[in-house]
Design a protein around this motif. Structure first.
Motif, PDB file in Angstrom:
ATOM      1  N   PRO A 177     -17.802  27.728 -11.082  1.00 51.47           N
ATOM      2  CA  PRO A 177     -17.983  28.034  -9.656  1.00 51.47           C
ATOM      3  C   PRO A 177     -18.939  27.079  -8.943  1.00 51.47           C
ATOM      4  CG  PRO A 177     -19.299  29.517 -11.001  1.00 51.47           C
ATOM      5  CD  PRO A 177     -18.531  28.660 -11.963  1.00 51.47           C
ATOM      6  N   GLY A 178     -19.775  26.357  -9.682  1.00 50.25           N
ATOM      7  CA  GLY A 178     -20.803  25.520  -9.046  1.00 50.25           C
ATOM      8  C   GLY A 178     -20.298  24.148  -8.643  1.00 50.25           C
ATOM      9  N   ASN A 179     -21.220  23.362  -8.159  1.00 52.64           N
ATOM     10  CA  ASN A 179     -20.928  22.000  -7.719  1.00 52.64           C
ATOM     11  C   ASN A 179     -20.858  21.080  -8.941  1.00 52.64           C
ATOM     12  OD1 ASN A 179     -20.625  19.612  -6.373  1.00 52.64           O
ATOM     13  ND2 ASN A 179     -22.665  19.623  -5.432  1.00 52.64           N
ATOM     14  N   THR A 180     -19.775  20.319  -9.063  1.00 55.34           N
ATOM     15  CA  THR A 180     -19.590  19.433 -10.220  1.00 55.34           C
ATOM     16  C   THR A 180     -19.582  17.953  -9.829  1.00 55.34           C
ATOM     17  OG1 THR A 180     -17.186  19.611 -10.004  1.00 55.34           O
ATOM     18  CG2 THR A 180     -18.287  21.187 -11.467  1.00 55.34           C
ATOM     19  N   THR A 181     -19.747  17.627  -8.573  1.00 56.07           N
ATOM     20  CA  THR A 181     -19.696  16.241  -8.099  1.00 56.07           C
ATOM     21  C   THR A 181     -20.976  15.501  -8.495  1.00 56.07           C
ATOM     22  OG1 THR A 181     -18.362  16.967  -6.218  1.00 56.07           O
ATOM     23  CG2 THR A 181     -19.362  14.784  -6.080  1.00 56.07           C
ATOM     24  N   VAL A 182     -20.827  14.252  -8.939  1.00 52.15           N
ATOM     25  CA  VAL A 182     -21.963  13.407  -9.297  1.00 52.15           C
ATOM     26  C   VAL A 182     -21.815  12.073  -8.564  1.00 52.15           C
ATOM     27  CG1 VAL A 182     -22.324  14.462 -11.563  1.00 52.15           C
ATOM     28  CG2 VAL A 182     -20.798  12.484 -11.337  1.00 52.15           C
ATOM     29  N   LEU A 183     -22.912  11.300  -8.516  1.00 50.68           N
ATOM     30  CA  LEU A 183     -22.913   9.986  -7.880  1.00 50.68           C
ATOM     31  C   LEU A 183     -22.646   8.915  -8.931  1.00 50.68           C
ATOM     32  CD1 LEU A 183     -26.034  10.334  -5.541  1.00 50.68           C
ATOM     33  CD2 LEU A 183     -23.622  10.623  -4.949  1.00 50.68           C
ATOM     34  N   VAL A 184     -21.725   8.008  -8.596  1.00 53.35           N
ATOM     35  CA  VAL A 184     -21.371   6.917  -9.503  1.00 53.35           C
ATOM     36  C   VAL A 184     -21.675   5.597  -8.796  1.00 53.35           C
ATOM     37  CG1 VAL A 184     -19.539   5.765 -10.773  1.00 53.35           C
ATOM     38  CG2 VAL A 184     -19.590   8.266 -10.638  1.00 53.35           C
ATOM     39  N   CYS A 185     -22.535   4.795  -9.430  1.00 51.37           N
ATOM     40  CA  CYS A 185     -22.793   3.441  -8.932  1.00 51.37           C
ATOM     41  C   CYS A 185     -21.762   2.517  -9.577  1.00 51.37           C
ATOM     42  CB  CYS A 185     -24.221   3.005  -9.276  1.00 51.37           C
ATOM     43  SG  CYS A 185     -24.631   1.340  -8.716  1.00 51.37           S
ATOM     44  N   ARG A 186     -20.779   2.097  -8.804  1.00 55.13           N
ATOM     45  CA  ARG A 186     -19.657   1.333  -9.346  1.00 55.13           C
ATOM     46  C   ARG A 186     -20.013  -0.130  -9.600  1.00 55.13           C
ATOM     47  NH1 ARG A 186     -14.654   1.650  -5.827  1.00 55.13           N
ATOM     48  NH2 ARG A 186     -13.763   0.855  -7.779  1.00 55.13           N
ATOM     49  N   GLY A 187     -21.039  -0.660  -8.960  1.00 58.05           N
ATOM     50  CA  GLY A 187     -21.429  -2.039  -9.184  1.00 58.05           C
ATOM     51  C   GLY A 187     -21.657  -2.787  -7.887  1.00 58.05           C
ATOM     52  N   TRP A 188     -21.627  -4.115  -7.975  1.00 60.04           N
ATOM     53  CA  TRP A 188     -21.977  -4.988  -6.848  1.00 60.04           C
ATOM     54  C   TRP A 188     -20.733  -5.619  -6.247  1.00 60.04           C
ATOM     55  CZ3 TRP A 188     -21.138 -10.172  -5.928  1.00 60.04           C
ATOM     56  CH2 TRP A 188     -21.902 -10.759  -4.899  1.00 60.04           C
ATOM     57  N   ILE A 189     -20.732  -5.702  -4.907  1.00 57.29           N
ATOM     58  CA  ILE A 189     -19.692  -6.446  -4.195  1.00 57.29           C
ATOM     59  C   ILE A 189     -20.365  -7.407  -3.225  1.00 57.29           C
ATOM     60  CG2 ILE A 189     -17.975  -4.598  -4.351  1.00 57.29           C
ATOM     61  CD1 ILE A 189     -18.620  -3.925  -1.426  1.00 57.29           C
ATOM     62  N   ALA A 190     -19.674  -8.449  -2.851  1.00 55.79           N
ATOM     63  CA  ALA A 190     -20.203  -9.432  -1.912  1.00 55.79           C
ATOM     64  C   ALA A 190     -20.293  -8.837  -0.502  1.00 55.79           C
ATOM     65  CB  ALA A 190     -19.330 -10.686  -1.901  1.00 55.79           C
ATOM     66  N   LYS A 191     -21.142  -9.451   0.304  1.00 53.69           N
ATOM     67  CA  LYS A 191     -21.343  -8.954   1.665  1.00 53.69           C
ATOM     68  C   LYS A 191     -20.068  -9.065   2.492  1.00 53.69           C
ATOM     69  CE  LYS A 191     -24.538  -9.437   5.540  1.00 53.69           C
ATOM     70  NZ  LYS A 191     -25.715 -10.198   6.072  1.00 53.69           N
ATOM     71  N   ALA A 192     -19.264 -10.074   2.205  1.00 56.21           N
ATOM     72  CA  ALA A 192     -18.010 -10.248   2.951  1.00 56.21           C
ATOM     73  C   ALA A 192     -16.992  -9.168   2.644  1.00 56.21           C
ATOM     74  CB  ALA A 192     -17.418 -11.629   2.651  1.00 56.21           C
ATOM     75  N   LYS A 193     -17.173  -8.442   1.546  1.00 56.17           N
ATOM     76  CA  LYS A 193     -16.237  -7.393   1.152  1.00 56.17           C
ATOM     77  C   LYS A 193     -16.813  -5.990   1.425  1.00 56.17           C
ATOM     78  CE  LYS A 193     -13.445 -10.465  -0.573  1.00 56.17           C
ATOM     79  NZ  LYS A 193     -12.120 -10.767   0.038  1.00 56.17           N
ATOM     80  N   ALA A 194     -17.742  -5.910   2.341  1.00 57.51           N
ATOM     81  CA  ALA A 194     -18.364  -4.612   2.619  1.00 57.51           C
ATOM     82  C   ALA A 194     -17.356  -3.634   3.219  1.00 57.51           C
ATOM     83  CB  ALA A 194     -19.558  -4.789   3.554  1.00 57.51           C
ATOM     84  N   LEU A 195     -16.505  -4.113   4.103  1.00 56.78           N
ATOM     85  CA  LEU A 195     -15.481  -3.246   4.685  1.00 56.78           C
ATOM     86  C   LEU A 195     -14.370  -3.019   3.669  1.00 56.78           C
ATOM     87  CD1 LEU A 195     -15.203  -4.762   8.287  1.00 56.78           C
ATOM     88  CD2 LEU A 195     -16.450  -2.713   7.556  1.00 56.78           C
ATOM     89  N   GLN A 196     -13.916  -1.777   3.562  1.00 60.22           N
ATOM     90  CA  GLN A 196     -12.858  -1.453   2.601  1.00 60.22           C
ATOM     91  C   GLN A 196     -11.546  -2.145   2.947  1.00 60.22           C
ATOM     92  OE1 GLN A 196     -12.488   2.792   2.210  1.00 60.22           O
ATOM     93  NE2 GLN A 196     -14.605   3.077   1.489  1.00 60.22           N
ATOM     94  N   SER A 197     -11.349  -2.418   4.228  1.00 66.68           N
ATOM     95  CA  SER A 197     -10.093  -3.082   4.633  1.00 66.68           C
ATOM     96  C   SER A 197     -10.055  -4.544   4.195  1.00 66.68           C
ATOM     97  CB  SER A 197      -9.931  -2.991   6.153  1.00 66.68           C
ATOM     98  OG  SER A 197     -11.038  -3.589   6.804  1.00 66.68           O
TER      99      SER A 197
END
Length: 328
Positions: A177-197
């Motif tokens: 019944p409780g909250n099961t979500t955790v934070l995942v640090c996926r790693g590093w991306i370049a500044k030019a790829k900040a936008l998901q698009s």
């Protein structure tokens, strides 16, 4: 009668004789010392100090203690002593720190070689310290709509961000019944790829559906005074404040760092496509205590030698500081 009158003037006293009749005296040159009341003429039988029964020489005077100047000032000497003593104590403290850091790194490296543990649905934040650097894996769905970028972060000389995405695990634990979500640090991306698009290969950069994340369970960091505060209302994150970020997206205060095998070609391919580059599964704690030990002990030895030279150095120009005794 005439003969008496002839010699009579010669028989008169000198005081009564006129000046014109006195014998002529040649004047003395000015450089010849003239006798005076203070400077009487030399007498053959003049008395000397040795003839005076009350005469005392300088060797007859009683000894007088005089101060020719202290070698060192006590306050300055105490300051000089405190420098090598403080450096020695800091060196001993660094020896203890080296032992503590070496044991800590050995403990973390031992955890890295063990098999990964499944992440339970609910994690006690107080117990994360005992599982720091422990390999874990979790199954769930990445919430890319709640993605957070922490930066700026430098990787190989390039500016970029750390990608933090909540991992929702409700489907994995439907009966919990409780909250099961955790934070995942996926790693590093370049500044030019900040936008998901702007990221290529969405199936890798933005995977959909249920996935398995394997990484390291990490203890939250402590923010220093030089790092600016995060601004969640502007979606500006400068420091991985796990508790603040978890409250912002509604997850547990649990931080998992996704890992990947160190591969230079794979890292270049991920960077060009905008796929986050995960960290290698290794302990990245700095251990510079050996250098600190050498520095502090060397400083203590050098200042001790300087202190010994200052203490043993004889006082300079002592004769010029001794007061003469001229009472004789």
């Amino acid at each position: 009668m005439e003969a008496r009158q002839l010699w009579r003037p010669l028989a008169q006293p000198l005081a009564r004789r006129p000046l014109s009749t006195l014998p002529h005296r040649t004047p003395q040159p000015p450089w010849i010392r003239q006798p005076s009341a203070r400077n009487p003429p030399h007498r053959r039988h003049q008395s000397t100090p040795a003839d005076d029964p009350l005469f005392k020489s300088i060797v007859d005077n009683p000894p007088q203690l005089i101060r020719s100047g202290r070698k060192h000032n006590y306050l300055g000497l105490a300051l000089l002593v405190s420098i090598p003593a403080t450096a020695f104590l800091l060196g001993c403290w660094q020896v203890k720190r080296l032992t503590w850091k070496s044991d800590l790194i050995a403990k973390f490296e031992d955890r890295l070689v063990r098999e990964p543990l499944p992440l339970p649905p609910q994690i006690d934040p107080a117990a994360i310290k005992d599982f720091d650097y422990r390999r874990v894996y979790a199954r769930g769905v990445l919430r890319h709509d709640q993605e957070m970028l922490i930066g700026p972060r430098i990787h190989d000389g390039q500016d970029g961000y750390l990608v933090v995405t909540p991992l929702e695990r409700a489907a994995q634990y439907p009966a919990y019944p409780g909250n099961t979500t955790v934070l995942v640090c996926r790693g590093w991306i370049a500044k030019a790829k900040a936008l998901q698009s702007s990221r290529l290969a969405p199936e890798q950069s933005l995977p959909r559906g249920e996935i398995v994340v394997e990484g390291l369970l990490r203890e939250p960091w402590v923010k220093n005074s030089f790092t600016p505060d995060n601004r969640p209302e502007r979606d500006a994150w400068y420091f991985p404040d796990v508790a603040q970020m978890a409250a912002h997206v509604g997850s547990q205060a649990v931080w998992v760092e996704e890992t990947m095998k160190a591969d230079l070609l794979a890292a270049y391919d991920r960077e060009s496509k905008g796929v986050p580059i995960g960290r290698p599964p290794e302990v990245n704690l700095r251990n510079n205590h050996t250098q600190y030990i050498f520095t502090w002990f060397s400083l203590s030895l050098a200042t001790s030698i300087m202190l010994w030279m200052v203490v043993k150095k004889p006082p300079s120009s002592i004769r010029a500081r001794v007061r003469r005794d001229t009472a004789w």
